[in-house]
Structure formats: C-alpha cells, structure tokens
Design a protein around this motif. Structure first.
Motif, PDB file in Angstrom:
ATOM      1  N   ILE A 174       0.817  -1.217   0.000  1.00  0.00           N
ATOM      2  CA  ILE A 174       0.000   0.000   0.000  1.00  0.00           C
ATOM      3  C   ILE A 174       0.851   1.268   0.000  1.00  0.00           C
ATOM      4  N   ASP A 175       2.129   1.143   0.333  1.00  0.00           N
ATOM      5  CA  ASP A 175       2.991   2.316   0.411  1.00  0.00           C
ATOM      6  C   ASP A 175       3.296   2.931  -0.956  1.00  0.00           C
ATOM      7  N   ILE A 176       3.207   2.157  -2.009  1.00  0.00           N
ATOM      8  CA  ILE A 176       3.500   2.680  -3.346  1.00  0.00           C
ATOM      9  C   ILE A 176       2.251   3.234  -4.036  1.00  0.00           C
ATOM     10  N   ILE A 177       1.084   2.964  -3.487  1.00  0.00           N
ATOM     11  CA  ILE A 177      -0.179   3.353  -4.126  1.00  0.00           C
ATOM     12  C   ILE A 177      -0.287   4.869  -4.375  1.00  0.00           C
ATOM     13  N   PRO A 178       0.074   5.748  -3.420  1.00  0.00           N
ATOM     14  CA  PRO A 178      -0.017   7.187  -3.722  1.00  0.00           C
ATOM     15  C   PRO A 178       0.826   7.590  -4.940  1.00  0.00           C
ATOM     16  N   LEU A 179       2.018   7.043  -5.050  1.00  0.00           N
ATOM     17  CA  LEU A 179       2.877   7.329  -6.198  1.00  0.00           C
ATOM     18  C   LEU A 179       2.224   6.821  -7.484  1.00  0.00           C
ATOM     19  N   LEU A 180       1.690   5.632  -7.453  1.00  0.00           N
ATOM     20  CA  LEU A 180       1.055   5.067  -8.644  1.00  0.00           C
ATOM     21  C   LEU A 180      -0.197   5.833  -9.033  1.00  0.00           C
ATOM     22  N   ASN A 181      -0.963   6.293  -8.049  1.00  0.00           N
ATOM     23  CA  ASN A 181      -2.140   7.104  -8.364  1.00  0.00           C
ATOM     24  C   ASN A 181      -1.741   8.380  -9.101  1.00  0.00           C
ATOM     25  N   TRP A 182      -0.653   9.008  -8.666  1.00  0.00           N
ATOM     26  CA  TRP A 182      -0.156  10.205  -9.353  1.00  0.00           C
ATOM     27  C   TRP A 182       0.185   9.871 -10.802  1.00  0.00           C
ATOM     28  N   PHE A 183       0.871   8.754 -10.997  1.00  0.00           N
ATOM     29  CA  PHE A 183       1.269   8.370 -12.350  1.00  0.00           C
ATOM     30  C   PHE A 183       0.080   7.990 -13.224  1.00  0.00           C
ATOM     31  N   ILE A 184      -0.916   7.368 -12.653  1.00  0.00           N
ATOM     32  CA  ILE A 184      -2.103   7.019 -13.431  1.00  0.00           C
ATOM     33  C   ILE A 184      -2.765   8.293 -13.956  1.00  0.00           C
ATOM     34  N   GLU A 185      -2.918   9.295 -13.096  1.00  0.00           N
ATOM     35  CA  GLU A 185      -3.484  10.580 -13.533  1.00  0.00           C
ATOM     36  C   GLU A 185      -2.599  11.248 -14.576  1.00  0.00           C
ATOM     37  N   GLU A 186      -1.301  11.197 -14.377  1.00  0.00           N
ATOM     38  CA  GLU A 186      -0.341  11.789 -15.315  1.00  0.00           C
ATOM     39  C   GLU A 186      -0.461  11.143 -16.687  1.00  0.00           C
ATOM     40  N   GLN A 187      -0.615   9.834 -16.728  1.00  0.00           N
ATOM     41  CA  GLN A 187      -0.701   9.138 -18.011  1.00  0.00           C
ATOM     42  C   GLN A 187      -1.985   9.463 -18.754  1.00  0.00           C
ATOM     43  N   VAL A 188      -3.067   9.662 -18.033  1.00  0.00           N
ATOM     44  CA  VAL A 188      -4.312  10.075 -18.686  1.00  0.00           C
ATOM     45  C   VAL A 188      -4.073  11.412 -19.390  1.00  0.00           C
ATOM     46  N   GLU A 189      -3.415  12.341 -18.696  1.00  0.00           N
ATOM     47  CA  GLU A 189      -3.097  13.648 -19.279  1.00  0.00           C
ATOM     48  C   GLU A 189      -2.148  13.517 -20.471  1.00  0.00           C
ATOM     49  N   GLU A 190      -1.122  12.681 -20.328  1.00  0.00           N
ATOM     50  CA  GLU A 190      -0.143  12.510 -21.407  1.00  0.00           C
ATOM     51  C   GLU A 190      -0.802  11.977 -22.673  1.00  0.00           C
ATOM     52  N   GLU A 191      -1.604  10.926 -22.518  1.00  0.00           N
ATOM     53  CA  GLU A 191      -2.261  10.345 -23.687  1.00  0.00           C
ATOM     54  C   GLU A 191      -3.216  11.347 -24.327  1.00  0.00           C
ATOM     55  N   ALA A 192      -3.941  12.105 -23.530  1.00  0.00           N
ATOM     56  CA  ALA A 192      -4.873  13.095 -24.069  1.00  0.00           C
ATOM     57  C   ALA A 192      -4.125  14.188 -24.823  1.00  0.00           C
ATOM     58  N   SER A 193      -3.031  14.663 -24.266  1.00  0.00           N
ATOM     59  CA  SER A 193      -2.247  15.731 -24.880  1.00  0.00           C
ATOM     60  C   SER A 193      -1.664  15.301 -26.221  1.00  0.00           C
ATOM     61  N   VAL A 194      -1.015  14.151 -26.240  1.00  0.00           N
ATOM     62  CA  VAL A 194      -0.405  13.670 -27.482  1.00  0.00           C
ATOM     63  C   VAL A 194      -1.490  13.283 -28.485  1.00  0.00           C
TER      64      VAL A 194
END
Length: 172
Positions: free
Chosen positions: A115-135
């Motif tokens: 569970i300790d890595i989940i906050p980091l992964l949540n940030w990356f999941i949101e980031e990837q949604v933005e990245e895919e939308a932008s490109v």
C-alpha cells in the motif's frame, strides 16, 4: 517497509520504461529537427526531460524503501522518414505502452499488498491520462491538416511555445 523482491523488480522495470520513453522522445525530437520542425522538436525534448523526472520519482521511491533499482537494457528506436503525424502517433503508442506498464505495476502492488506505493502510482495514473490526451490531441490536429503546410507550421509554432513544466512535486 522494504520492497518485496517482486515489487523491487517491477519498480526497476518501470524505471527502465521511463528512461526508454525519454530516449524515444529524444529520437522523435531528432527526426522532427531534421525536418526543420524546431517547435515540435522542442516539444519532444521537453517530454524527454519530463520522462527523466518520472524515472527519478520511481528511483527515489525504491531507494527510500531500501532497494537500489537496476536499470535494464534500453534500445534506441528508429523513426526515419516518418511524417510529423506518424512521429506523434509513435509518441502516443509509446505513452499507451507506459500507461499499461504503470497499470501492471499497480496490479503487482495489489498482489504484493504494497500500500505504500499506491499514492505514487495514483499520481502516475493521472499523469498518463493527461499525457495520452495531450499527445492524442496533437495527432488529431496533424491528421486534420493533411498536406496543409501552413497548418503544419502553425502547429509547429504552437508546440514550440511550450515552456518546460517545472515539476514542483518531485517528492511523493
């Protein structure tokens, strides 16, 4: 909490994936620069830098949890002779690959009860949604202009105006 063996390997793989993404963006920048599309090239270089920041976030998380990540083999891609639309489609395809890798890392975290890595992964999941939308938006614009050279130059100028985003939240 120290990373489990499986989690440490998965994080190392993600570090490699993020660094590979940086290399992909650098090669795309070279191809666009070779086509005299300096704005698009600059945009790709900013993306390459952002991917290195992403790798650093995963590296630091691993180190903070007592494990030194290991960078795997990275191969430079070839995009010679591709149109700008094809080059940005290659970027989008790679972003989708990174997104799936992060989702797999999340699945590994669930299996490992990490569970300790989940906050980091949540940030990356949101980031990837933005990245895919932008490109994806850029791909759509490039496909929409077809062979209109003035349209291509307008997109090039717009992308060249991008200022590199300072990632203020480099800590988890």
């Amino acid at each position: 909490m120290e990373l489990t063996k499986n989690m440490a390997a998965a994080v190392s793989d993600q570090v490699t994936m993020e660094l590979e993404a940086s290399i992909v963006y650098l090669q795309l920048a070279i191809e666009l620069e070779d086509q005299d599309l300096t704005g698009m090239s600059s945009w790709m270089r900013a993306q390459a830098e952002e991917e290195q920041v992403h790798a650093a976030k995963f590296m630091q998380h691993s180190l903070d949890r007592g494990t030194a990540p290991q960078i795997g083999t990275i191969s430079a891609p070839s995009f010679s002779g591709k149109s700008p639309a094809e080059l940005f489609q290659a970027a989008l395809d790679h972003e989708r690959k990174v997104s799936e890798s992060i989702r797999n890392l999340y699945r590994t975290a669930q299996k490992e009860d990490d569970i300790d890595i989940i906050p980091l992964l949540n940030w990356f999941i949101e980031e990837q949604v933005e990245e895919e939308a932008s490109v994806g938006e850029i791909v759509g614009q490039l496909e929409g202009i077809g062979d209109d050279f003035s349209g291509l130059l307008r997109i090039d100028a717009k992308l060249g105006a991008r200022t590199p985003a300072v990632v203020a939240d480099t800590e988890e």
